[in-house]
Design a protein around this motif. Structure first.
Motif, PDB file in Angstrom:
ATOM      1  N   VAL A  76      61.173  27.300  37.143  1.00  0.00           N
ATOM      2  CA  VAL A  76      61.742  26.279  38.022  1.00  0.00           C
ATOM      3  C   VAL A  76      63.250  26.516  38.073  1.00  0.00           C
ATOM      4  O   VAL A  76      63.813  27.187  37.205  1.00  0.00           O
ATOM      5  CB  VAL A  76      61.431  24.843  37.516  1.00  0.00           C
ATOM      6  N   ARG A  77      63.912  25.989  39.113  1.00  0.00           N
ATOM      7  CA  ARG A  77      65.337  26.257  39.289  1.00  0.00           C
ATOM      8  C   ARG A  77      66.197  25.451  38.331  1.00  0.00           C
ATOM      9  O   ARG A  77      67.144  25.977  37.752  1.00  0.00           O
ATOM     10  CB  ARG A  77      65.711  25.942  40.738  1.00  0.00           C
ATOM     11  N   THR A 111      68.154  26.737  35.099  1.00  0.00           N
ATOM     12  CA  THR A 111      67.302  27.345  34.071  1.00  0.00           C
ATOM     13  C   THR A 111      67.991  28.543  33.428  1.00  0.00           C
ATOM     14  O   THR A 111      67.948  28.715  32.204  1.00  0.00           O
ATOM     15  CB  THR A 111      65.955  27.779  34.693  1.00  0.00           C
ATOM     16  N   SER A 166      60.074  15.380  36.394  1.00  0.00           N
ATOM     17  CA  SER A 166      60.839  15.939  37.504  1.00  0.00           C
ATOM     18  C   SER A 166      62.320  15.670  37.256  1.00  0.00           C
ATOM     19  O   SER A 166      62.738  14.521  37.328  1.00  0.00           O
ATOM     20  CB  SER A 166      60.401  15.278  38.805  1.00  0.00           C
ATOM     21  N   PRO A 167      63.172  16.628  36.963  1.00  0.00           N
ATOM     22  CA  PRO A 167      62.838  18.027  36.659  1.00  0.00           C
ATOM     23  C   PRO A 167      62.214  18.152  35.260  1.00  0.00           C
ATOM     24  O   PRO A 167      62.348  17.252  34.443  1.00  0.00           O
ATOM     25  CB  PRO A 167      64.200  18.713  36.696  1.00  0.00           C
TER      26      PRO A 167
END
Length: 164
Positions: free
Chosen positions: A7-8, A25, A47-48
């Motif tokens: 994930v970013r 990340t 989330s996140p």
């Protein structure tokens, strides 16, 4: 963990347990490698996603230890079996009844089996009455899980402790 996190951005918690906020990340992985530790995703559904900087080997060991402790504390319910005949004597009946009560107090289910041999098959009502007598005598501490039913040359009833 580490490069497998795809994930970013992640919510980062450092090795001291402090929330560092949402970071990229790549940056989080660099911080973990600078500390000589791993970046582990602890809550992937958030989330996140929440990631923590920690020693993965130690983390795995702690989780396994916790699972073993939980397994140690859980109680397995056994099914104990008591076998009787329809023309059982009073003293023998009382001994079997005490065994049934002991098993129920220990939290185990009890399978009461009434065996019929030869001409006893013609008098299944005697076995039925005996199983009903057992049921009535342990009614305060147990409930009938399966009522008496005939299977071949035996009649079977399963009783379980009230708490289960």
């Amino acid at each position: 963990m580490n490069d497998q996190i795809n994930v970013r951005e992640v919510r980062l918690i450092d090795q001291d347990g402090e929330n560092q906020g949402v970071v990229e990340t790549r940056d989080a992985i660099e911080r973990a490698s600078d500390a000589g530790l791993d970046l582990v995703e602890v809550s992937p559904t958030a989330s996140p996603p929440v990631c923590k900087i920690l020693d993965f080997g130690r983390y795995k060991y702690e989780m396994q230890k916790r699972a073993n402790e939980a397994r140690k504390k859980q109680k397995t319910i056994d099914v104990k079996e008591i076998k009787m005949r329809p023309n059982i004597d009073d003293h023998d009946y009382n001994v079997k009844l005490k065994s049934i009560q002991k098993f129920l107090n220990e939290g185990d289910k009890v399978k009461v089996t009434m065996r019929f041999r030869g001409r006893e098959m013609a008098h299944q009502d005697l076995g039925q009455k005996l199983l009903e007598k057992v049921r009535d005598e342990v009614a305060d501490q147990a409930k009938v899980e399966s009522s008496p039913k005939v299977e071949g040359r035996q009649m079977i009833m399963v009783i379980a402790p009230r708490g289960v």
